[in-house]
Design a protein around this motif. Structure first.
Motif, mmCIF file in Angstrom:
data_model
loop_
_atom_site.group_PDB
_atom_site.id
_atom_site.type_symbol
_atom_site.label_atom_id
_atom_site.label_comp_id
_atom_site.label_asym_id
_atom_site.label_seq_id
_atom_site.Cartn_x
_atom_site.Cartn_y
_atom_site.Cartn_z
ATOM 1 N N LEU A 1 23.177 -39.312 -29.632
ATOM 2 C CA LEU A 1 24.082 -38.176 -29.600
ATOM 3 C C LEU A 1 24.068 -37.644 -28.177
ATOM 4 O O LEU A 1 23.027 -37.179 -27.709
ATOM 5 C CB LEU A 1 23.557 -37.131 -30.585
ATOM 6 C CG LEU A 1 24.189 -35.777 -30.677
ATOM 7 C CD1 LEU A 1 25.513 -35.890 -31.408
ATOM 8 C CD2 LEU A 1 23.276 -34.840 -31.437
ATOM 9 N N TYR A 2 25.192 -37.757 -27.462
ATOM 10 C CA TYR A 2 25.203 -37.323 -26.068
ATOM 11 C C TYR A 2 26.590 -36.875 -25.643
ATOM 12 O O TYR A 2 27.570 -37.262 -26.297
ATOM 13 C CB TYR A 2 24.677 -38.444 -25.160
ATOM 14 C CG TYR A 2 25.433 -39.754 -25.262
ATOM 15 C CD1 TYR A 2 26.548 -40.002 -24.457
ATOM 16 C CD2 TYR A 2 25.044 -40.742 -26.169
ATOM 17 C CE1 TYR A 2 27.246 -41.192 -24.551
ATOM 18 C CE2 TYR A 2 25.732 -41.933 -26.271
ATOM 19 C CZ TYR A 2 26.832 -42.151 -25.457
ATOM 20 O OH TYR A 2 27.529 -43.331 -25.555
ATOM 21 N N MET B 1 33.520 -33.654 -24.438
ATOM 22 C CA MET B 1 33.563 -34.648 -25.517
ATOM 23 C C MET B 1 32.148 -35.033 -25.951
ATOM 24 O O MET B 1 31.292 -35.354 -25.127
ATOM 25 C CB MET B 1 34.307 -35.894 -25.041
ATOM 26 C CG MET B 1 34.565 -36.918 -26.120
ATOM 27 S SD MET B 1 35.656 -36.361 -27.430
ATOM 28 C CE MET B 1 37.195 -36.188 -26.554
ATOM 29 N N LEU B 2 31.898 -34.998 -27.254
ATOM 30 C CA LEU B 2 30.624 -35.392 -27.837
ATOM 31 C C LEU B 2 30.745 -36.848 -28.283
ATOM 32 O O LEU B 2 31.726 -37.221 -28.919
ATOM 33 C CB LEU B 2 30.300 -34.510 -29.039
ATOM 34 C CG LEU B 2 29.095 -34.902 -29.874
ATOM 35 C CD1 LEU B 2 27.815 -34.762 -29.064
ATOM 36 C CD2 LEU B 2 29.032 -34.056 -31.130
ATOM 37 N N THR B 3 29.764 -37.678 -27.940
ATOM 38 C CA THR B 3 29.784 -39.085 -28.312
ATOM 39 C C THR B 3 28.592 -39.394 -29.195
ATOM 40 O O THR B 3 27.461 -39.025 -28.889
ATOM 41 C CB THR B 3 29.741 -39.984 -27.061
ATOM 42 O OG1 THR B 3 30.860 -39.670 -26.234
ATOM 43 C CG2 THR B 3 29.781 -41.452 -27.432
ATOM 44 N N LEU B 4 28.863 -40.078 -30.311
ATOM 45 C CA LEU B 4 27.818 -40.605 -31.176
ATOM 46 C C LEU B 4 27.869 -42.116 -31.042
ATOM 47 O O LEU B 4 28.933 -42.717 -31.190
ATOM 48 C CB LEU B 4 28.048 -40.210 -32.637
ATOM 49 C CG LEU B 4 27.616 -38.812 -33.047
ATOM 50 C CD1 LEU B 4 28.535 -37.768 -32.483
ATOM 51 C CD2 LEU B 4 27.551 -38.713 -34.545
ATOM 52 N N LYS C 1 20.291 -34.776 -36.508
ATOM 53 C CA LYS C 1 19.865 -34.360 -35.170
ATOM 54 C C LYS C 1 20.494 -33.026 -34.820
ATOM 55 O O LYS C 1 21.583 -32.702 -35.283
ATOM 56 C CB LYS C 1 20.252 -35.401 -34.131
ATOM 57 C CG LYS C 1 19.507 -36.722 -34.279
ATOM 58 C CD LYS C 1 19.804 -37.644 -33.148
ATOM 59 C CE LYS C 1 18.984 -38.924 -33.296
ATOM 60 N NZ LYS C 1 19.145 -39.813 -32.149
ATOM 61 N N LYS C 2 19.801 -32.278 -33.966
ATOM 62 C CA LYS C 2 20.304 -31.001 -33.483
ATOM 63 C C LYS C 2 21.366 -31.228 -32.412
ATOM 64 O O LYS C 2 21.263 -32.164 -31.640
ATOM 65 C CB LYS C 2 19.180 -30.166 -32.877
ATOM 66 C CG LYS C 2 18.159 -29.693 -33.862
ATOM 67 C CD LYS C 2 17.086 -28.913 -33.156
ATOM 68 C CE LYS C 2 15.933 -28.625 -34.081
ATOM 69 N NZ LYS C 2 14.845 -27.941 -33.404
ATOM 70 N N LEU C 3 22.332 -30.330 -32.369
ATOM 71 C CA LEU C 3 23.393 -30.359 -31.370
ATOM 72 C C LEU C 3 23.591 -28.937 -30.870
ATOM 73 O O LEU C 3 23.636 -27.998 -31.663
ATOM 74 C CB LEU C 3 24.697 -30.881 -31.993
ATOM 75 C CG LEU C 3 25.957 -30.709 -31.153
ATOM 76 C CD1 LEU C 3 25.897 -31.540 -29.875
ATOM 77 C CD2 LEU C 3 27.187 -31.059 -31.964
#
Length: 179
Positions: free
Chosen positions: A107-108, A115-118, A174-176
């Motif tokens: 997760l980054y 933009m969040l990428t999984l 996971k935390k975001l």
């Protein structure tokens, strides 16, 4: 004249909360809200209904316990509902619970405002859900088969979230942080 000893009100034996992701496991953790508080209900795992309701059974925790002030200012109990077990200790170094499953996802960037990428290890079909800190599902993506999923966080307010990925019988959360 006989004195009336009946209770002024009857406590409901269940609390029904709505707005949760349907048919999903949730963890309920109880906390005392005053010094010297009485016995706490046990921490539990509950599955939400197909309509997204979560029913918490309170039978046996309020009746017969003296001095339970069940209004909003003097309640003996508070609870937190999360998609992962809530860690009560503030001194624990690693507060994340790591499932035993052999698979994982990246997760980054985290924290992010763009933009969040999984990134997933394979093309297996998976479901992705994003929960706010109250356990309410704020976004969901079903039947994802690509090894990459990009999510624009512009629909999410700044704050903390949980990203949960389910592949078959395996689940990882996971935390975001959105800032």
């Amino acid at each position: 004249m006989a004195q009336d000893t009946s209770p002024i009100f009857e406590m409901a034996s269940n609390i029904t909360l709505s707005g949760f992701y349907s048919s999903t496991l949730h963890f309920v953790t109880w906390f005392p809200t005053r010094n010297g508080a009485t016995d706490l209900p046990p921490d539990i795992q509950l599955m939400s209904t197909s309509s997204g309701d979560l029913v918490i059974d309170l039978s046996g925790y309020f009746s017969g316990i003296a001095d339970n002030y069940l209004d909003t200012l003097h309640s003996d109990y508070a609870f937190v509902i999360t998609p992962q077990p809530f860690v009560k200790s503030l001194h624990q170094q690693n507060a994340e619970v790591t499932p035993t499953a052999a698979w994982d996802f990246a997760l980054y960037p985290n924290p992010t405002r763009d933009m969040l990428t999984l990134h997933f290890d394979n093309d297996a079909i998976k479901d992705v859900a994003i929960f706010d800190v109250s356990g309410r599902c704020v976004a969901k993506y079903t039947l994802v088969s690509s090894p990459l999923l990009q999510i624009p966080p512009n629909r999410l307010a700044n704050g903390a979230y949980w990203v949960q990925v389910i592949v078959g019988e395996n689940m990882k959360t996971k935390k975001l942080i959105i800032n």
